[in-house]
Structure formats: structure tokens, C-alpha cells
Write an enzyme that holds these catalytic residues in place. Structure first.
Site, PDB file in Angstrom:
ATOM      1  N   ASP A 108      16.795   0.288  -7.312  1.00 45.52           N
ATOM      2  CA  ASP A 108      17.152   1.079  -6.137  1.00 45.52           C
ATOM      3  C   ASP A 108      16.251   2.304  -6.098  1.00 45.52           C
ATOM      4  O   ASP A 108      15.896   2.852  -7.149  1.00 45.52           O
ATOM      5  CB  ASP A 108      18.599   1.563  -6.223  1.00 45.52           C
ATOM      6  CG  ASP A 108      19.610   0.462  -5.986  1.00 45.52           C
ATOM      7  OD1 ASP A 108      19.235  -0.724  -5.996  1.00 45.52           O
ATOM      8  OD2 ASP A 108      20.797   0.795  -5.813  1.00 45.52           O
ATOM      9  N   HIS A 163      15.329  -4.282 -12.943  1.00 45.43           N
ATOM     10  CA  HIS A 163      15.467  -5.730 -13.048  1.00 45.43           C
ATOM     11  C   HIS A 163      14.121  -6.413 -12.838  1.00 45.43           C
ATOM     12  O   HIS A 163      13.166  -5.798 -12.361  1.00 45.43           O
ATOM     13  CB  HIS A 163      16.470  -6.220 -12.004  1.00 45.43           C
ATOM     14  CG  HIS A 163      17.851  -5.668 -12.172  1.00 45.43           C
ATOM     15  ND1 HIS A 163      18.936  -6.443 -12.488  1.00 45.43           N
ATOM     16  CD2 HIS A 163      18.323  -4.390 -12.062  1.00 45.43           C
ATOM     17  CE1 HIS A 163      20.018  -5.683 -12.568  1.00 45.43           C
ATOM     18  NE2 HIS A 163      19.669  -4.432 -12.309  1.00 45.43           N
ATOM     19  N   SER A 264      14.032   8.399 -12.937  1.00 45.62           N
ATOM     20  CA  SER A 264      12.584   8.460 -12.940  1.00 45.62           C
ATOM     21  C   SER A 264      11.970   7.562 -11.881  1.00 45.62           C
ATOM     22  O   SER A 264      12.444   7.486 -10.761  1.00 45.62           O
ATOM     23  CB  SER A 264      12.057   8.103 -14.325  1.00 45.62           C
ATOM     24  OG  SER A 264      10.714   8.468 -14.426  1.00 45.62           O
TER      25      SER A 264
END
Length: 301
Positions: A108, A163, A264
Site C-alpha cells: 500500500d 508482498h 518507508s
């Protein structure tokens, strides 16, 4: 969702820095970011209910966390601030595209830059570029020289696990030491070579597209980066390489591969001609893990 082929582009990125951006970045460079990050590391892992509940509620309200897709929707149900920050998604929250050629966003966040490398260089912001070979260190491959890249910034509001954008097998990793400067947009616009200065975990994967690199860039208050194949913290002594070869762990598209213990940036690089970006993606766009980043034109991703 379908994708429309788009012409190659050198890159879309953050705009040029303002005077205010430069002033903020100058002040940040003077801060003892490693010391601050060590302090944050311990505070974020405090478990005393009287303390962590207040901290978790404050954090959830301050950054407007959306916990509707998380395993637990009450911020006080998490054992610490770090547990809230690295929260998992509930099963089925992010269904993946049915199309096997779809390449998905690994996390995200907000797209900071996206496009095509030019002679091995990547755009950081308007007027600032940097060498992919310096970003990737010993894991650089010439297949990336005219390849494609996307840089995604994870703000405190975001889900902070990352992911696999496509299925693949981990071949090698390198933890590169550096500073822990902020990677917020004002710093990206004004600090030349920001991602080359910061600590980062570089990973290279063998996929249906050929080699793919995924870089987890550290920043201020990032106490550690956890991967699913290692214990908490960086998986190797700083600067050292680990080669897995044919025996590296394999991951399906969408499988969790790691998490930031406070937030980050993720940078992902693909070989030349291996991806057609989803039509309309641009710098400043929000994207979520599992959403279409692009399509592999030659077969299953």
C-alpha cells in the site's frame, strides 16, 4: 480490471523541490536519525497496557488508520504500537486479479515515481536521477539498464507489510548500510540520491520475467525490516551478500515477504520489455497491495 498498453516513458515523478522542501530537508539532515530510530524502536515495543493503549489510540487517530480490512479493528487489541503498525490483513481482504499475467503492487502507498530507466538511471524527482547500479549494489544486473521501475512511498497511514508482485524464487539478498533520512515527499524532492544514502535491503528474484529486484528502503524511525525468511531485524550483517541459488524460498504472487517496523519505501525493478504499466498510473496516485501495477505481455506472471 483490464489494462491498455501505453507508450514507453522515461518516468513520472515528484515535482521539483520548493524552497520550503529544501529548508525542511536541511534541518532533517542534521538530526541524529539513528539515535531517534533506536529510541522509537523501544517505545514502539512497549507492552504496558496503560501506555501502549494510549499510544495506539493516539496513533490511530492521528494518522486516520483504516482498520476495516485488518485482522483486529480495535487499536488497543494490538500488543504494542509496532504490532499495530505491522498489522496483518484479514483473510480475503485483498483478492488478487484473476488474470495470471497481472503484476500487482507489492504494498500500500503512494506512487512516487514510475517509468522506464534510461541508460541505467532512474528518476527520483524532477531534476534528480540516480543510478540503479548504486541502488542495487552487488545485485545489479544489466537487464535493468533499460528496464522499468516503480517507487512506492508508505506513509504512517498505510498497511506496512510488503508482498510478492509476481511469483518467483528468492536468489540473493544484500543489506546495504546507510543513513535513516526521512523518505517523505519533501525529502524525495530535495535530497539528491536519497535512496542511495539510506539503509536498504536489496533482494533479487528469479521470475517468469527474468530477474526482478525489490528494494526495501529504511527511513527515520524504521528500527528494522523483517522478512519471512529471517528473524526480526536485518537478515545479514551490513553489506554482506547471501546467495540462495536454486534453493531459495519460492513465493506465489501476493504472498507476504516482509514488513517495515515503522514505515518507508519500496522500489521494484523489472527487465526491459517485461511489463506494460496499467494505463493512467502516475506519480501521486494511491495504490494498494494486490491492485494491478501492470501486465506481463509474454506469459504467466
Amino acid at each position: 480490471m483490464t489494462t491498455t498498453p501505453t507508450p514507453p516513458r522515461i518516468g513520472a515523478s515528484e515535482p521539483a523541490a520548493s524552497l520550503f522542501d529544501h529548508l525542511r530537508a536541511a534541518g532533517h539532515r542534521l538530526m541524529p536519525t539513528h539515535a531517534l530510530s533506536r529510541l522509537t524502536y523501544h517505545v514502539a515495543r512497549a507492552r504496558a497496557p496503560w501506555f501502549k493503549d494510549r499510544l495506539n489510540r493516539f496513533f490511530a487517530e492521528r494518522y486516520a488508520l483504516d482498520l476495516t480490512q485488518s485482522e483486529l479493528d480495535d487499536p488497543c487489541a494490538y500488543s504494542s504500537l509496532n504490532a499495530l503498525f505491522t498489522r496483518a490483513l484479514r483473510p480475503g481482504a485483498r483478492p488478487l486479479p484473476d488474470d495470471p499475467t497481472a503484476i500487482i503492487s507489492p504494498c500500500d502507498g503512494t506512487i512516487s515515481a514510475i517509468g522506464t530507466l534510461s541508460a541505467g538511471r532512474m528518476i527520483q524527482a524532477k531534476g534528480i536521477d540516480y543510478a540503479a547500479s548504486e541502488l542495487l549494489g552487488a545485485l545489479y544486473d544489466e537487464c535493468f539498464a533499460d528496464g522499468h521501475f516503480a517507487t512506492i512511498y508508505l506513509s504512517p497511514h498505510d498497511y506496512h507489510r510488503f508482498h510478492a508482485p509476481i511469483g518467483g524464487r528468492l536468489r540473493c539478498t544484500q543489506q546495504i548500510p546507510g543513513r535513516l533520512l526521512t523518505v517523505a515527499p519533501p525529502a524525495v524532492r530535495s535530497i539528491r540520491g536519497l535512496f542511495l544514502r539510506n539503509e536498504r535491503l536489496v533482494t533479487r528474484w528469479q521470475t517468469a520475467l527474468g530477474p526482478v529486484a525489490l528494494v526495501a528502503v529504511g527511513a527515520v524511525n524504521v528500527g528494522s525490516i523483517t522478512t519471512v525468511w529471517s528473524e526480526e531485524g536485518t537478515p545479514l550483517p551490513r553489506g554482506q551478500l547471501r546467495h540462495y541459488g536454486e534453493n531459495g524460498p519460492a513465493f506465489e504472487r501476493g504472498a507476504e515477504i516482509g514488513r517495515f517496523n515503522l514505515g518507508s519505501t519500496i522500489i521494484v525493478l523489472f527487465p526491459a520489455g517485461s511489463i506494460t504499466w496499467t494505463d493512467g498510473l502516475n506519480s501521486g496516485d494511491r495504490i494498494r497491495m494486490g491492485e494491478w501495477l501492470g501486465t506481463h505481455p509474454g506469459g504467466t506472471a
